[in-house]
Structure formats: C-alpha cells, structure tokens
Design an enzyme around this catalytic site. Structure first.
Site, mmCIF file in Angstrom:
data_model
loop_
_atom_site.group_PDB
_atom_site.id
_atom_site.type_symbol
_atom_site.label_atom_id
_atom_site.label_comp_id
_atom_site.label_asym_id
_atom_site.label_seq_id
_atom_site.Cartn_x
_atom_site.Cartn_y
_atom_site.Cartn_z
ATOM 1 N N CYS A 396 0.815 -1.213 0.000
ATOM 2 C CA CYS A 396 0.000 0.000 0.000
ATOM 3 C C CYS A 396 0.846 1.258 0.000
ATOM 4 C CB CYS A 396 -0.936 -0.014 1.215
ATOM 5 S SG CYS A 396 -2.566 -0.670 0.793
ATOM 6 N N ASP A 425 -15.700 0.653 1.812
ATOM 7 C CA ASP A 425 -14.673 -0.342 1.528
ATOM 8 C C ASP A 425 -15.044 -1.224 0.349
ATOM 9 O OD1 ASP A 425 -12.698 0.128 3.694
ATOM 10 O OD2 ASP A 425 -14.419 -0.303 4.974
ATOM 11 N N GLY A 514 -9.280 -15.754 -13.360
ATOM 12 C CA GLY A 514 -8.584 -14.483 -13.317
ATOM 13 C C GLY A 514 -7.893 -14.164 -14.625
#
Length: 719
Positions: A396, A425, A514
């Site tokens: 992050c 969120d 994915g």
C-alpha cells in the site's frame, strides 16, 4: 526494475558462511537470466567465530549476526523463511513443510551440522545443542535472565568447541560450577602443547573435567552418567562432536557418513546439478576436519562454479590447505593460536582473533545503499521532487494519495443494482433480494516470495469484504508476472495459486479464475465478492461515546520501506509476515455483532481511514498514542527518518483535520498499512468482552480511543 527475463533458478539452501559470501559476490556481479533464491528458517545467521565472545559477554548479538533479509535484498535474491526438510532430485525440488515445494535448476546446500543427541534420553526436553549456534545463543540468553547465584552447568563433549564454550560460560558466570564430560579423552585433535595449555587452564578456572564417561540420561535439573553418578545441572549443553542433518539421508545423494560427497568443484559426485559446501559436505579427494575456515575459502570457487553451471562455463577446482590457524577463545579477552603444533596464547592473540572476526563481519554490516538511476540532464520541473531519492515502495506504500482519489471519484454515477458504491470499503449490490458486496485490490510486491506475497495480497483484498461484515464468496485473480521463461512462469504461478487458495479456502471462498500478464515486476490483485445479510456495516453509523477497537498493530509501511533500503532488522521483518498473512475473518465476526461502523486500515494509514469514518458519521474522535500497538522495529525506523512513499500525501490529506504531537510515533498514524487490521466503532460497554474474545482468537487488538461530538476544531485529536 527488471529488464531481462529470468530463465534459470539457482536455489541456495542455508545461510552459512559460504552462501553469505556468495550472495555478496552475486550482488556485485549478478548473472543475467538467473533467479536467485535463499532458503533459511531464520532471518539472521550467526558468525560462529564470535559465538564464544557472545556467550562470554564480550559482544552483543548484533555484532555476530549476518542479516539475511538485508543480504538477500542486496543480492537481488528472494528469501524464503522456511526450513528445508527434504529434497527430490528427480523432480528438482526442495521440500519445505507448510508451503509448496521450491523448484531449482541448480542447487547449493550449506546447512552446517548439528550437535544434538537424539539418542540420549531426555536431551531434547532438558538440554540444548551447541549447533545450530542461534538456538544455543537464545537459550543461553534466556538462562542468564533467571540464572541462580551459583548455577551448575554441564557440557557434554570435550572437543575444542565444548572446552571453548565452557570457558566462555565460566567467564560470564564466575560463580558457576561447570563440568565437562567426554566419553573418550579431551581435545583429541589438538597439538600436544596446545592441549596441555587448555587442560591447565580448565584447572585454573575450576572447571571439572570427567573423561571416559558418558551421559546416559538428561533429566530436569540433572545428568545421569554411565558410572552411576548423577550431576545436578541447571543448564546442559550438547557439544559432543557433530553429525549431519537427518534429512540428507533421504535425498538419494551420494553421502559419506551422512555428509554430501562432493568432488573438487564442490559438486555432488552423484548429482552434478547439486553443490554442497561447509560442514555439511565431505570433500572426497581431500577430506578435512569440520571448520569454518574451509567454508570461507570455498566461497569464491562456489560462486564461480555456480555461474558456470548456469551459463555453461568451465569449473574451477578447490584445493584446501593442509593446516590452518586455529584461534580459540579462552573466556576472558585472551585467545590461544595453534598452527603446526606451535601454540601462542594471550591478549595479543585475542586482539588478532577479534580483528579477523570484525573484518569479516564488516562485509555484512556495511552493505552499500541502493542507488537510484540518475535523471536525464534535461527534465521537466517537479520531476526530481516527485522521484525523490528513495525507491518506490511496494504494497500500500505504492498507492495513489487520498486527495487525488477522492477528487477523481467524486463524479462517478450511481444507480441500478448498485445500492452503495464509492466511499466505502466495498460496493453493495442488491440482486433478487440478496445483498452482495464486491471489492478489488492489488499490491506491488513487498516480497519476492510468490507464495508469501499471494497470501498477503489475498488477506489484503479480503479485508474490504470483512470490513463490511460480509462473508467472502468468490475471487478473481489479477496477476502481473515479471518476465520469465515458461518453466519459471509455471513455477511462479503454482506458488501464487497455492498461497491464494490457502487463504481463500480458510475464508470460505473459491478462486474462480482471473487474468495474467507480464510486466516489469510482480503485482498480485484480487476482485472479491461476499454475501451480506440485511445489516451491512459501513464507515458511517458511529455514535458519540463509541470505543474505537483496532485489531492489528501499525507501522508496516515504514518497516517495508526500511527493508527496501536494507535498514530494517531482519528479525522485525520476519516477525511482520505472520501479521500480514493473518486473516481478519474471525475478527470481523466478533466485531460485527455489536459494531456500529467499521473499516479496514490500509493505504491511507490509521489517521486517514479513521477520518473517513468521522466524515461518514459526522463526528470527531480522540485517540491515545500510547494505546496504539506498533510492530516491532517500526518506531525505531520512523525515528531514523524512514517513511513510506505515500506517507507525505497521507499527511497532507489530513491538514486541518488532525491535532497531533510532532513526533515519530505520531507520524506512524499516516503510515500506509498493507493487509492491515480492522477499525471498529463499538459500544463502550462491550469493549472489554470484545478485546478478550479477540485476544483468545489470536488478535493483538486494542482500544485506542473513542468517538465524540464534532467540535469547531480538528475532527481528530491525538493525545
């Protein structure tokens, strides 16, 4: 930034002296196309030559530790903190309990030896082996804290190592009653004159020596001997020779008495793609005793031959010297030097030994700083300030600042099945009466271990679902792999999938697929969905008087930035990984029963994410700095001036919104958290019970403050 694809895997098992020196050489001249991996269970490795000085109290632990975390970063190697427990030469893979196997093209083993005594009843429960050295040093340190006034210490083994450590322990605890026991005679491999000097010194120091007797059982507080005697013992040390690591016996490698048989090029005589060095190896053409000097001398030859094995070059044979200088610590700041049967003892020999040892360790304690590529001579205004003088953080720490995101997302449309979107969120969808939450997140890698990074990224992405009080349902993976050959792509993907599915399965979610592409560096992301009941927790809804509960310490961004700069203590980084891979599902279930508002603490730092709760609830808050848990090492790094890339943006976004002291501890409120904890506003009456339940579930949770009515000043006050 990686520019050339990697095509071959070189794996080093063990952070021994030879491998540590290979890593230093590799850092100066890496081989293009090779992916280097170091496997070791510990974040540091002790330099054995200085261990007696540590035991005697002459050195602190940092003086003799090689930081494998920093060394791996310096060499561009991925570090896997795990203990190799097996080898499959046919499949070319290393077996490590608790994680998927690690594949290799070329392998080197430098795992030392052990002096434990598994056949001696009670040894494992009531004694400690001198080797591996790190475990002994830790047990000795713990013993010193609670040692009785006149402790009784027993050393099993009267070789050079046992005598040296007995003298060191006697120096540290002069009142100790120390007994050294050997099944044969003491110091059998020393020269006659040196042996006589050492035996005389034992007598002068009142250290008892029992020869031709062996221990038959170790008990709590005693050692039983073969002659029927029982010696009281508060601390029992095993130094009776050495033996190879047990798992080598099952590898199908050619062995000599359990040690890997190698030829003059240090390659296994049965498997030429495998090398072995140091005490775990047996040099078939020139056998030598187990001594660290040979591992140090082998290092340049090993480095050359590993590169040759990977690139098709010619090998160089290693020819060990017949004799070597033995420098033996004598407890105090004195040493005995022995070579060619001509011993010299005294303080001058100690100074010589210390000078040699410190010179060796300076190579590992003075790793050069990472260099940033210079800017072109002609560049735009503001480029130098934006680039800065530190590498871009991972996790992050690489996130876009909160103000930029807030402004960019302000005008997004909302409608249809979207019940709740930007600002919380996760988004909330209402579909045929059911409520589903959906969120996405991805991370620039903070570790080159794909399995570990996948676990961290999965916990991080699931945090948004848990913060809404929802149950994870399914996930899609989004992967950017560095440029790799197809075999290395397959190996990397297998490790990533293993890490992801482990976390998702524990959370009750499935990996549904994915997308994968190639890029400059490893990046792992997930889009996750969750099922929510009628009550969805949001950032809003807190009430004045609610307590603020945090489920993880903070400071990960600073530690990860320090690790990139080779400044973070390896032990602190090793201690950080279990927190970053700790799922928050159980914490969410505990908090959701009573919480009025909840979020997860990630890229904007504790202050930024708490401020989002305050904005959504229309309230203020007061938090206490001394109640906020910090990761080990984070405050020291902050005080040293280390900060994550996004930290200035996080601080700027809080201008006018926070009143806080000007200190390094307060600065960590703006530190971006990777896979951070949950922050919940809960009724004050429920705090004590919640904290107890969270603690029992394994969370380092704390009540850090409370919500208050918004006043005229800053919304967040820090005391």
């Amino acid at each position: 930034m990686q520019t050339l694809p990697q095509t071959r895997d070189l794996v080093l098992i063990g952070g021994g002296h030879a491998h540590a020196l290979v890593l230093l050489r590799w850092a100066m001249n890496p081989l293009a196309g090779a992916r280097l991996t170091l496997i070791d269970p510990n974040p540091t490795a002790p330099y054995t030559g200085m261990l007696p000085g540590l035991i005697a109290g002459h050195f602190d632990r940092a003086a003799l530790e090689m930081d494998l975390v920093a060394l791996a970063r310096h060499a561009g190697a991925r570090l896997i903190l795990g203990r190799a427990a097996g080898l499959d030469p046919a499949a070319r893979q290393v077996l490590i309990p608790g994680r998927p196997p690690v594949r290799y093209d070329v392998l080197s083993v430098d795992i030392g030896i052990t002096s434990d005594l598994p056949a001696l009843p009670g040894f494992a429960e009531h004694a400690v082996a001198a080797k591996p050295r790190a475990a002994y040093a830790a047990r000795w340190d713990a013993f010193l804290r609670d040692a009785p006034d006149a402790p009784r210490i027993t050393v099993l083994g009267a070789g050079v190592g046992g005598i040296e450590l007995a003298l060191a322990m006697k120096h540290r605890l002069p009142g100790a009653q120390i007994t050294v026991i050997d099944r044969s005679v003491a110091l059998p491999h020393m020269g006659k004159r040196a042996r006589a000097q050492l035996l005389a010194l034992l007598g002068a120091r009142d250290i008892a020596l029992i020869e031709r007797t062996e221990a038959v059982r170790v008990e709590a507080g005693a050692v039983a001997l073969s002659d029927g005697r029982s010696l009281r013992s508060d601390f029992t040390l095993g130094a009776a020779g050495s033996r190879p690591q047990d798992w080598l016996a099952d590898t199908r490698l050619a062995l000599h008495e359990g040690y890997v048989s190698v030829d003059p090029t240090l390659r296994s005589v049965s498997h030429p793609e495998i090398f072995a060095v140091g005490d775990c190896a047996h040099m078939t053409e020139s056998p030598r005793p187990k001594a660290g000097v040979f591992a140090v001398r082998q290092a340049p030859y090993l480095h050359h031959n590993l590169r040759a094995a990977l690139s098709g070059g010619a090998m160089r044979p290693y020819r060990p010297q017949r004799d070597y200088l033995k420098l033996i610590s004598l407890g105090g700041k004195s040493a005995l030097a022995d070579k060619w049967g001509l011993p010299l003892a005294g303080r001058a020999m100690w100074r010589l030994k210390t000078r040699i040892d410190r010179k060796f360790m300076r190579m590992f304690h003075a790793l050069p700083d990472m260099e940033t590529a210079p800017l072109p001579r002609h560049h735009t205004q503001g480029l130098a300030e934006l680039v800065g003088d530190k590498p871009l953080c991972g996790g992050c720490g690489a996130k876009v600042g909160p103000d930029a995101l807030r402004h960019a997302l302000a005008s997004l449309p909302r409608g249809g099945a979207l019940e709740q979107g930007v600002g919380d969120d996760a988004a909330v969808l209402r579909i045929n009466g059911a409520r589903q939450v959906i969120a996405t997140d991805h991370l620039r890698a903070v570790t080159d271990d794909p399995w570990l990074m996948a676990k961290i990224a999965s916990v991080h992405a699931l945090g948004d679902v848990w913060a809404m009080g929802a149950t994870p349902q399914a996930a899609l993976a989004m992967l950017i792999l560095p440029r790799l050959s197809e075999p290395l792509q397959e190996r990397t993907l297998a490790e990533i999938m293993a890490g992801m599915t482990e976390v998702l399965a524990e959370a009750g979610a499935d990996l549904a697929g994915g997308h994968t592409t190639q890029g400059a560096e490893l990046t792992i992301g997930l889009t996750v969905t969750g099922l929510a009941g009628e009550r969805v927790l949001t950032k809003g809804g807190g009430q004045p008087g609610d307590a603020l509960v945090l489920t993880k310490p903070i400071g990960s961004g600073t530690l990860l930035a320090a690790e990139m700069q080779k400044k973070a203590p390896g032990r602190a980084i090793a201690a950080l990984w279990p927190f970053l891979t700790q799922p928050q599902g159980r914490a969410s279930a505990i908090l959701s029963r009573d919480a009025r508002a909840m979020t997860d603490v990630t890229g904007f730092g504790l202050a930024g994410h708490l401020d989002e709760m305050l904005r959504a609830s229309g309230l203020g808050a007061e938090i206490a700095l001394d109640r906020i848990p910090l990761f080990d090492g984070a405050l020291a790094m902050a005080e040293a001036g280390v900060a994550s890339t996004i930290m200035p943006a996080n601080r700027a976004a809080m201008l006018g919104r926070i009143a806080a002291p000007s200190s390094a501890r307060a600065g960590l409120l703006f530190d971006p958290q990777t896979a951070g904890g949950l922050l919940a506003a809960v009724p004050e009456a429920r705090v004590e019970a919640m904290l107890q339940e969270l603690g029992e579930a394994g969370y380092h949770a704390a009540c850090i403050g409370d919500l208050r009515d918004a006043g005229d000043g800053p919304a967040l006050r820090v005391v």
